[in-house]
Design a protein around this motif. Sequence first.
Motif, PDB file in Angstrom:
ATOM      1  N   GLN A   1       9.280   2.287  11.363  1.00  0.00           N
ATOM      2  CA  GLN A   1      10.599   2.800  10.964  1.00  0.00           C
ATOM      3  C   GLN A   1      10.370   4.015  10.069  1.00  0.00           C
ATOM      4  O   GLN A   1       9.538   3.974   9.156  1.00  0.00           O
ATOM      5  CB  GLN A   1      11.337   1.703  10.194  1.00  0.00           C
ATOM      6  N   GLN A   2      11.110   5.076  10.340  1.00  0.00           N
ATOM      7  CA  GLN A   2      10.944   6.289   9.547  1.00  0.00           C
ATOM      8  C   GLN A   2      12.288   6.798   9.058  1.00  0.00           C
ATOM      9  O   GLN A   2      13.187   7.064   9.865  1.00  0.00           O
ATOM     10  CB  GLN A   2      10.233   7.379  10.361  1.00  0.00           C
ATOM     11  N   PHE A   3      12.400   6.951   7.743  1.00  0.00           N
ATOM     12  CA  PHE A   3      13.582   7.569   7.144  1.00  0.00           C
ATOM     13  C   PHE A   3      13.305   9.048   6.916  1.00  0.00           C
ATOM     14  O   PHE A   3      12.149   9.454   6.768  1.00  0.00           O
ATOM     15  CB  PHE A   3      13.927   6.874   5.828  1.00  0.00           C
ATOM     16  N   PRO A   4      14.365   9.873   6.874  1.00  0.00           N
ATOM     17  CA  PRO A   4      14.172  11.311   6.690  1.00  0.00           C
ATOM     18  C   PRO A   4      13.345  11.623   5.446  1.00  0.00           C
ATOM     19  O   PRO A   4      13.565  11.057   4.375  1.00  0.00           O
ATOM     20  CB  PRO A   4      15.608  11.836   6.555  1.00  0.00           C
ATOM     21  N   GLY A   5      12.366  12.504   5.597  1.00  0.00           N
ATOM     22  CA  GLY A   5      11.533  12.919   4.481  1.00  0.00           C
ATOM     23  C   GLY A   5      10.430  11.952   4.114  1.00  0.00           C
ATOM     24  O   GLY A   5       9.700  12.180   3.145  1.00  0.00           O
ATOM     25  N   LYS A   6      10.291  10.880   4.894  1.00  0.00           N
ATOM     26  CA  LYS A   6       9.266   9.868   4.602  1.00  0.00           C
ATOM     27  C   LYS A   6       8.332   9.717   5.793  1.00  0.00           C
ATOM     28  O   LYS A   6       8.684  10.060   6.924  1.00  0.00           O
ATOM     29  CB  LYS A   6       9.917   8.506   4.337  1.00  0.00           C
ATOM     30  N   GLY A   7       7.145   9.171   5.525  1.00  0.00           N
ATOM     31  CA  GLY A   7       6.275   8.809   6.622  1.00  0.00           C
ATOM     32  C   GLY A   7       6.732   7.509   7.255  1.00  0.00           C
ATOM     33  O   GLY A   7       7.469   6.737   6.643  1.00  0.00           O
ATOM     34  N   PRO A   8       6.314   7.254   8.484  1.00  0.00           N
ATOM     35  CA  PRO A   8       6.665   5.979   9.124  1.00  0.00           C
ATOM     36  C   PRO A   8       6.079   4.805   8.354  1.00  0.00           C
ATOM     37  O   PRO A   8       5.028   4.915   7.728  1.00  0.00           O
ATOM     38  CB  PRO A   8       6.019   6.095  10.511  1.00  0.00           C
ATOM     39  N   ALA A   9       6.768   3.675   8.422  1.00  0.00           N
ATOM     40  CA  ALA A   9       6.293   2.446   7.781  1.00  0.00           C
ATOM     41  C   ALA A   9       6.394   1.305   8.780  1.00  0.00           C
ATOM     42  O   ALA A   9       7.372   1.228   9.535  1.00  0.00           O
ATOM     43  CB  ALA A   9       7.106   2.136   6.529  1.00  0.00           C
TER      44      ALA A   9
END
Lengths: 115, 115
Positions: free
Chosen positions: B37-45
């Motif tokens: 899952q990836q939120f804007p401005g973040k790396g995938p988790a």
Amino acid sequence: DVKVTQSSRYLVKRTGEKVFLECVQDMDHENMFWYRQDPGLGLRLIYFSYDVKMKEKGDIPEGYSVSREKKERFSLILESASTNQTSMYLCASSRSRTGRGETQYFGPGTRLLVL
Amino acid sequence: QQQVKQSPQSLIVQKGGIPIINCAYENTAFDYFPWYQQFPGKGPALLIAIRPDVSEKKEGRFTISFNKSAKQFSLHIMDSQPGDSATYFCAATPAERGGADGLTFGKGTHLIIQP
């Protein structure tokens, strides 16, 4: 918590420049990875490393090289940057090469613009 | 050659609905299938992962269904919430090297949950 840090959030470079992207992980992970992320293409593996001084090509290694001199640090090198290397670059690490199915932990990414 | 095909590219669901994201793979050597899952401005988790010895895995509101014979797997989000709005990536890798291989990602699904 695992922390993967990348040296820059944003970079602007000129065509032909040599570019270094740095990644550091603080959990003594054996494996480290570099991906690039482009809209509509997902994440694509550039290079990875499962040990110091070891490296393996991923799916799109052309135009890139890597260096892993220390376990915690993995560098991506663009020898001569080109406009088609404008992208988001993501570093990741995972714990062990002997476990089965390891979680990869990602850094926040470096957005590179090559003019 | 795209080894993991993901659909749909984008998805809009009302709050409380059940978005379903589908992935199909070709490489029979794959035996570890994570979702990120990836939120804007973040790396995938990592969100949830499955191995092919089970047909379903559930963690909270997230469920993976796996069909080994069809080489397909899907993510279901129960009782979806606006906070689930993100980009979701399926991925696959051969697990016998313990995650020392990089992940092969799908192209991603941009999910919006409307209030």
